[in-house]
Write an enzyme that holds these catalytic residues in place. Structure first.
Site, short mmCIF file in Angstrom:
data_model
loop_
_atom_site.label_atom_id
_atom_site.label_comp_id
_atom_site.label_asym_id
_atom_site.label_seq_id
_atom_site.Cartn_x
_atom_site.Cartn_y
_atom_site.Cartn_z
N SER A 76 0.80 -1.23 0.00
CA SER A 76 0.00 0.00 0.00
C SER A 76 0.83 1.27 0.00
O SER A 76 0.28 2.37 -0.01
CB SER A 76 -0.93 0.00 1.22
N THR A 199 -2.06 2.78 3.46
CA THR A 199 -1.26 4.00 3.49
C THR A 199 -0.49 3.94 4.79
O THR A 199 -0.86 3.20 5.68
CB THR A 199 -2.21 5.23 3.54
N THR A 217 1.70 7.02 0.43
CA THR A 217 0.86 5.93 -0.04
C THR A 217 1.04 5.66 -1.54
O THR A 217 1.49 6.55 -2.27
CB THR A 217 -0.64 6.29 0.19
N ARG A 227 -5.31 9.68 -10.76
CA ARG A 227 -6.17 9.89 -9.58
C ARG A 227 -5.29 10.32 -8.38
O ARG A 227 -4.28 9.71 -8.09
CB ARG A 227 -6.91 8.61 -9.24
N VAL A 228 -5.70 11.35 -7.71
CA VAL A 228 -5.00 11.81 -6.51
C VAL A 228 -5.95 11.63 -5.33
O VAL A 228 -7.11 12.06 -5.39
CB VAL A 228 -4.57 13.28 -6.65
N GLY A 229 -5.45 11.00 -4.28
CA GLY A 229 -6.28 10.79 -3.09
C GLY A 229 -6.10 11.91 -2.08
O GLY A 229 -5.68 13.03 -2.42
N ASP A 230 -6.38 11.57 -0.84
CA ASP A 230 -6.26 12.56 0.24
C ASP A 230 -4.83 12.68 0.76
O ASP A 230 -4.48 13.69 1.36
CB ASP A 230 -7.17 12.15 1.40
N THR A 250 -5.86 7.37 7.00
CA THR A 250 -5.81 6.36 5.94
C THR A 250 -7.25 5.95 5.64
O THR A 250 -8.16 6.22 6.43
CB THR A 250 -5.02 5.11 6.36
N GLY A 251 -7.43 5.25 4.52
CA GLY A 251 -8.77 4.80 4.17
C GLY A 251 -9.26 5.51 2.93
O GLY A 251 -8.48 6.07 2.16
N GLY A 253 -9.88 7.88 0.52
CA GLY A 253 -9.39 9.24 0.39
C GLY A 253 -10.45 10.22 -0.06
O GLY A 253 -10.47 11.39 0.36
N1 ASP Z 1 -6.16 7.22 1.65
C1 ASP Z 1 -5.53 6.55 0.56
C2 ASP Z 1 -6.06 7.09 -0.73
O1 ASP Z 1 -7.25 7.31 -0.82
C3 ASP Z 1 -5.70 5.08 0.54
C4 ASP Z 1 -5.69 4.38 1.86
O2 ASP Z 1 -5.28 4.91 2.86
O3 ASP Z 1 -6.10 3.24 1.91
O4 ASP Z 1 -5.30 7.23 -1.66
#
Ligand code: ASP
Length: 347
Positions: A76, A199, A217, A227-230, A250-251, A253
């Site tokens: 991850s 992450t 991450t 794609r850009v996450g959080d 994490t999780g 985003g």
């Molecule tokens: N937060 C991360 C994202 O959305 C992924 C993750 O933490 O599982 O890119």
């Protein structure tokens, strides 16, 4: 008195009276503290060791997460992270430094094993906060950071298994008995129904009460390229205020992007909330705003998870999540590194 110097003087007086009421009242921790996601047990240990030796809390946090970025077994983060839908690993990271209230970030960065170090360089060696894609890569090259293929054989096989099991309407066919040849892939076949996430976030406070944080991450597995996450967005996947505390996440985003959850949690701490109360407030805000039935379970609760890792200036810490009772996060203080249970809203 000239008008200009009068205005300047008035400004200073105004500033000091406004900010005096906001100055931190928290006591300093009696020992450095680091919190991290559950994959960061070794990270918090190293971070605390570095802070005990006088290291800056951000440098300590980055050194800690570097252990996971370089670990090929963690699918991850960094090297060995799961790729985008085209099989290319794209990394996101941000850092934030409390004493200077400065930050840096990179998004969709390819070929660089330690995106957190590049994020720190963006903070220290540019007048910008966020670099993306090719620009971020060229910036890393300018600093002599070596490029390498981040797609391990393990990650490539997982990606191929995903691609081959995606649809009967395309031309990619799984081998007849793939799971017998590679039994470890079986669990990945079962996980494709649920999107794989992961992450590492690490937030640190040193014994002066100074704070640093980092999130890094490979993002959502098999994402649309670009794609850009959080994780590289300050306020979403990480935020801190040196007067009060830090929060990283994490999780899913997208949920943090739509709620600026880490900023919200730090604001809650500014208003006097404990780290636990602040983390739960961020979870509740996501639940409140999650209106898409596609993302809801039968009881209306989110059909995904988001976790928060928090520490305040006094060294109090917490880990909170929307769901997944029994899941753990990592912490290290004077009692050494350990995993503790997250406080959750739903089972
Ligand atoms: N937060 C991360 C994202 O959305 C992924 C993750 O933490 O599982 O890119």
């Amino acid at each position: 008195m000239k008008r200009r110097s009068f205005i300047q003087g008035a400004g200073t007086a105004l500033a000091s009276s406004v900010f005096a009421s906001q100055s931190p009242t928290a006591t300093k921790p009696n020992h450095p503290v680091a919190v991290a996601s559950g994959n960061g047990l070794k990270s918090v240990e190293l971070a605390v060791k570095q802070m005990l030796a006088g290291g800056d809390p951000l440098d300590a946090a980055v050194a800690g997460v570097n252990l996971v970025e370089e670990d090929p077994e963690d699918t991850s983060v960094g090297y060995g992270g799961l790729p985008n839908e085209r099989g290319v690993v794209e990394l996101d990271s941000c850092v934030m430094h409390g004493p200077t209230h400065n930050g840096g970030a990179v998004a969709s960065l390819r070929n660089i094993k330690y995106p957190s170090r590049v994020a720190r360089l963006v903070m220290k060696r540019t007048d910008h906060v966020l670099l993306v894609g090719q620009g971020a890569l060229e910036f890393a090259r300018a600093h002599g950071i070596p490029e390498e293929n981040l797609l391990t054989e393990k990650a490539r096989k997982i990606w191929l298994a995903w691609k081959e099991s995606l649809s009967k309407g395309d031309d990619w066919l799984p081998p007849e008995d793939l799971t017998a040849q590679e039994p470890w892939l079986k669990k990945w076949y079962e996980r494709f129904a649920k999107r794989h996430t992961g992450t590492i976030n690490c937030c640190c406070v040193d014994k002066n009460g100074d704070i640093g944080g980092v999130t890094t991450t490979s993002g959502l597995a098999f994402k649309i390229p670009g794609r850009v996450g959080d994780s590289p967005i300050l306020g979403a996947g990480l935020f801190l205020d040196n007067g009060y505390g830090a929060c990283g996440s994490t999780g899913r985003g997208e949920a943090n992007l739509l709620n600026l959850s880490s900023f919200l949690a730090v604001e809650e701490m500014r208003r006097g909330a404990s780290p636990r109360e602040a983390g739960l407030a961020a979870c509740k805000r996501i639940v409140e705003h999650n209106r898409d039935p596609r993302l809801q379970k039968a009881d209306g609760s989110p059909d995904f998870n988001v976790k928060f890792f928090l520490v305040n200036k006094a060294g109090d810490y917490a880990g909170c999540a929307i769901r997944d009772r029994g899941a753990k996060y990592a912490v290290c203080d004077e009692n050494g590194p350990r995993l503790e249970e997250l406080t959750v809203l739903y089972d």
